[in-house]
Design a protein around this motif. Structure first.
Motif, PDB file in Angstrom:
ATOM      1  N   ASP A 121       0.838  -1.210   0.000  1.00  0.00           N
ATOM      2  CA  ASP A 121       0.000   0.000   0.000  1.00  0.00           C
ATOM      3  C   ASP A 121       0.869   1.256   0.000  1.00  0.00           C
ATOM      4  N   ALA A 122       0.203   2.431   0.037  1.00  0.00           N
ATOM      5  CA  ALA A 122       0.921   3.700  -0.094  1.00  0.00           C
ATOM      6  C   ALA A 122       1.961   3.896   1.006  1.00  0.00           C
ATOM      7  N   LEU A 123       1.685   3.339   2.177  1.00  0.00           N
ATOM      8  CA  LEU A 123       2.601   3.538   3.303  1.00  0.00           C
ATOM      9  C   LEU A 123       3.886   2.727   3.112  1.00  0.00           C
ATOM     10  N   PHE A 177      -2.508  -7.502   1.528  1.00  0.00           N
ATOM     11  CA  PHE A 177      -3.328  -6.437   0.927  1.00  0.00           C
ATOM     12  C   PHE A 177      -2.597  -5.817  -0.261  1.00  0.00           C
ATOM     13  N   ALA A 205      -2.980  -2.501  -2.720  1.00  0.00           N
ATOM     14  CA  ALA A 205      -3.664  -1.239  -3.062  1.00  0.00           C
ATOM     15  C   ALA A 205      -3.377  -0.885  -4.521  1.00  0.00           C
ATOM     16  N   SER A 206      -4.087   0.134  -5.014  1.00  0.00           N
ATOM     17  CA  SER A 206      -3.946   0.497  -6.432  1.00  0.00           C
ATOM     18  C   SER A 206      -2.505   0.902  -6.769  1.00  0.00           C
ATOM     19  N   LEU A 207      -1.826   1.535  -5.797  1.00  0.00           N
ATOM     20  CA  LEU A 207      -0.445   1.938  -6.069  1.00  0.00           C
ATOM     21  C   LEU A 207       0.440   0.712  -6.287  1.00  0.00           C
ATOM     22  N   ILE A 212      -0.659  -2.160  -7.494  1.00  0.00           N
ATOM     23  CA  ILE A 212      -0.998  -2.709  -8.821  1.00  0.00           C
ATOM     24  C   ILE A 212      -0.290  -1.905  -9.906  1.00  0.00           C
ATOM     25  N   ARG A 213      -0.236  -0.608  -9.684  1.00  0.00           N
ATOM     26  CA  ARG A 213       0.440   0.284 -10.650  1.00  0.00           C
ATOM     27  C   ARG A 213       1.909  -0.121 -10.793  1.00  0.00           C
ATOM     28  N   GLU A 216      -8.765 -12.964  -2.180  1.00  0.00           N
ATOM     29  CA  GLU A 216      -9.121 -11.539  -2.185  1.00  0.00           C
ATOM     30  C   GLU A 216      -8.297 -10.778  -3.220  1.00  0.00           C
ATOM     31  N   LYS A 267      -9.347 -11.544  -6.670  1.00  0.00           N
ATOM     32  CA  LYS A 267     -10.588 -10.827  -7.018  1.00  0.00           C
ATOM     33  C   LYS A 267     -10.276  -9.394  -7.473  1.00  0.00           C
ATOM     34  N   VAL A 268      -9.283  -8.778  -6.842  1.00  0.00           N
ATOM     35  CA  VAL A 268      -8.894  -7.413  -7.253  1.00  0.00           C
ATOM     36  C   VAL A 268      -8.405  -7.454  -8.702  1.00  0.00           C
ATOM     37  N   LEU A 325      -9.119  -9.682 -10.944  1.00  0.00           N
ATOM     38  CA  LEU A 325     -10.267 -10.010 -11.810  1.00  0.00           C
ATOM     39  C   LEU A 325     -11.115  -8.757 -12.065  1.00  0.00           C
TER      40      LEU A 325
END
Lengths: 101, 536
Positions: A24-26, A55, A57-59, A61-62, A86, A89-90, A92
């Motif tokens: 994640d961003a952190l 987990f 986050a979009s960052l 995935i980027r 989980e 699923k993101v 997908l």
């Protein structure tokens, strides 16, 4: 929970990197530069082990998408293995499973 | 007691009249004045005239400062144009003082009588005529108040206790200065306090020096007033309030210095500078007030550039202001349609870049990133979108080649889909924020939020790079996924049977909005892809 990155295999045939924790961003800044350096110095297929990733986050995935494009430009593939349901699923939902899983 | 009562009544009439003038003139001219200010962007003369008449009408430069601030923060006026308006609004306020100096006793009587006849004959039937007569009634009350004060104050100066009190206070420059300042803060207009001081001076209750000191105090009071208001402001809006504060303060300092030197070097300690302009003490006060507005106008116009730099440094535009203004749209570029079209496209990409910020507010990253208020983002988007629409409308009016005309239509189409995408995203985040129970931390919602952010980020990268391979990838990411989403949602509901019906409804709405968001992103990609193919 922090994020850790470990190179499990790195040779001319394959690069395997294992992540553990939250992408994640952190946490991402602690591994991002090193991760891209590894990808760009390698001319082989890449496998990312996500068995310990809790987990994404979009960052995150980027970061994976940028790496995917870099590896694809060299004519190789980048795949994610052992991801949790989980996280699958993101991928997908975002339409990325075709590229990354 | 009768004298004090009459003066008190006169003051009351004066302030009631002043309020009636301001309120009714504002209603009568408010919209027109705003339109006039809006038009006064072309020439300096028009800006100066607009400022001057606003000062005459409202008897306070603050009205011009606040209206000009609003236009300036909306970039309808430049800082320079706004400064001209404010300079001349200050000069306009001095006109009341010159009118008061004239002996118009008989005129006031006829005027009051005439207003009374209007009411008696019920000539004020329409709303507009009612406002007009209320304004005229205000004028008559203001002058009648001044007349009462003047009449009652004449015998006051012969009373021994009053003479003693006056002699005691005449030595206290600070007391008079403070009185001028405090009364201005209370009355919200320096010119009105000057008129009261002038009236007291005309009947000998204040000498000329005392009146001058009170006038100087009004300048500080006005500066204090406007700076107090500016505490609530930020960015460009604040710049003009600070300018008005600087205007008033520099006027007071310069005049105080000149008066000090004038009195110091004068052989009989009489003011020589203003006495050169008029022998009448009342007119001398009016001139002093006018010079107090003219000098800062002159000085600050000479130092315009450093003043602008200073104001911009002290109160730079806020991030919201920057966000709500087009960065690339240039009016001169309209002469070259291809460049203008490219700039419009750059502006659209800038708008697209704002969209992921909508989702940060509800994403798990919200604690680590600076979050802008959703409504602020929405307003900023709409303002820039409107500017792009107007820009493209101007562009399409030019005589253009058919291919360029087609490109402009595609850009307009892109704008319209982008706007729909923004509305959809706004609804998506609003659904999360207003759901019956908090859904922001549910894995299903997080999945949708993070996926949408990813697709948006990918879209931005593709549009910026104009990379055909990236666009193909984006088309795959945004392919029809209604069935897939329904499957994931049902699976989630089956595994979480305790979910409230309201929460289920919110998640259902969220799924539909996500699906529509993907479809709209697919549309913008297809429009751009088509434009790129045709341009090659």
């Amino acid at each position: 929970m922090s994020l850790a990155m470990q190179v499990l295999q790195s040779d001319e045939h394959l690069l395997i990197i294992a992540f553990s924790g939250k992408l994640d961003a952190l946490n991402l800044p602690s591994v991002e530069t090193k991760f891209h350096a590894l990808i760009n110095n390698q001319n082989s297929p890449v496998i990312l082990d996500f068995s310990e990733v809790s987990f994404l986050a979009s960052l995150g995935i980027r970061m994976l998408l940028t790496a995917y494009k870099d590896v694809a430009r060299q004519g190789h593939s980048l795949k994610i293995e052992n991801a949790s349901d989980e996280i699958k699923k993101v991928f997908l939902t975002a339409g990325l499973s075709e590229f990354l899983i | 007691m009768e004298i004090i009562g009459t003066i008190f009544c006169g003051l009351g009439l004066f302030f009631i009249g002043f309020r009636m003038i301001s309120r009714n003139l504002r209603q009568l001219t408010g919209t027109r004045f705003k339109k006039l200010i809006q038009k006064a962007t072309g020439t300096r003369l028009l800006s100066a005239l607009t400022g001057f008449f606003s000062g005459v009408i409202f008897q306070s430069a603050s009205a011009a400062v606040f209206i000009a601030s609003g236009f300036h923060s909306a970039r309808l006026l430049t800082l320079r144009q706004s400064m001209i308006i404010i300079n001349w609004a200050n000069i306009g306020t001095s006109m009341l003082i010159f009118i008061v100096v004239l002996n118009i006793k008989l005129l006031i009587f006829y005027f009051v009588g005439l207003i009374g006849m209007v009411y008696f004959l019920q000539l004020d039937r329409t709303n507009r005529s009612q406002m007009m007569f209320l304004f005229l009634q205000g004028v008559s009350m203001l002058f009648l108040g001044i007349f009462f004060i003047k009449t009652a104050a004449v015998p006051l100066q012969s009373l021994p206790w009053f003479r003693e009190a006056l002699q005691m206070s005449s030595g206290s420059v600070l007391l008079l200065f403070l009185a001028g300042g405090l009364l201005t803060v209370a009355a919200q207009a320096g010119s009105t306090v000057t008129v009261v001081a002038l009236t007291l001076s005309s009947v000998g209750l204040l000498n000329l020096l005392q009146t001058f000191i009170i006038v100087l105090g009004t300048g500080v009071g006005s500066a204090f007033n406007i700076l107090l208001f500016s505490l609530k402001m930020r960015g460009s809006e604040k710049q003009l309030c600070l300018y008005q504060g600087l205007f008033k303060t520099s006027g007071v300092i310069t005049i105080a210095l000149l008066l000090f030197l004038d009195y110091r070097w004068s052989p009989n300690h009489q003011p020589r500078l203003v006495s050169m302009l008029s022998a009448n003490p009342g007119k001398q006060v009016a001139w002093l007030f006018l010079i107090m507005q003219l000098l800062p106008t002159f000085m600050l116009t000479l130092m315009r550039k450093p003043v602008i730099i200073l104001l911009q440094r002290i109160s730079s535009p806020t991030s919201d202001e920057k966000l709500s203004q087009a960065e690339f749209l240039s009016e001169p570029a309209l002469q070259d349609p291809e460049t203008a079209l490219y700039l419009a496209w750059k502006e659209q990409i800038r708008l697209l870049r704002i969209l992921p910020d909508y989702l940060v507010r509800v994403s798990p990253d919200r604690d680590y990133k600076k979050v802008t208020d959703l409504n602020v983002l929405h307003d900023c988007f709409e303002m820039v979108d409107q500017q792009i629409t107007q820009y493209l409308e101007k562009l399409v009016k030019n005589p253009l080649a058919a291919s360029l005309q087609e490109q402009i239509h595609q850009t307009q189409h892109f704008s319209s889909v982008l706007k729909d995408l923004e509305s959809n995203l706004f609804e998506f985040v609003t659904t999360i924020n207003t759901s019956f129970e908090t859904i922001v931390n549910l894995p299903f919602a997080i999945n949708l939020i993070e996926s949408l952010r990813t697709i948006l980020d990918t879209a931005i990268d593709c549009m910026e790079d104009q990379d055909p391979a990236g666009m193909e990838m984006l088309l795959k990411l945004t392919a029809e996924k209604g069935d897939l989403l329904q499957r994931i949602r049902k699976d989630y509901f089956q595994k979480n049977t305790s979910l409230d019906l309201g929460v289920q409804q919110s998640l259902f709405s969220l799924t539909l909005q996500f699906d529509r968001g993907c479809w709209l992103l697919r549309s913008v990609t297809l429009i751009r892809q088509k434009a790129l193919t045709e341009n090659q």
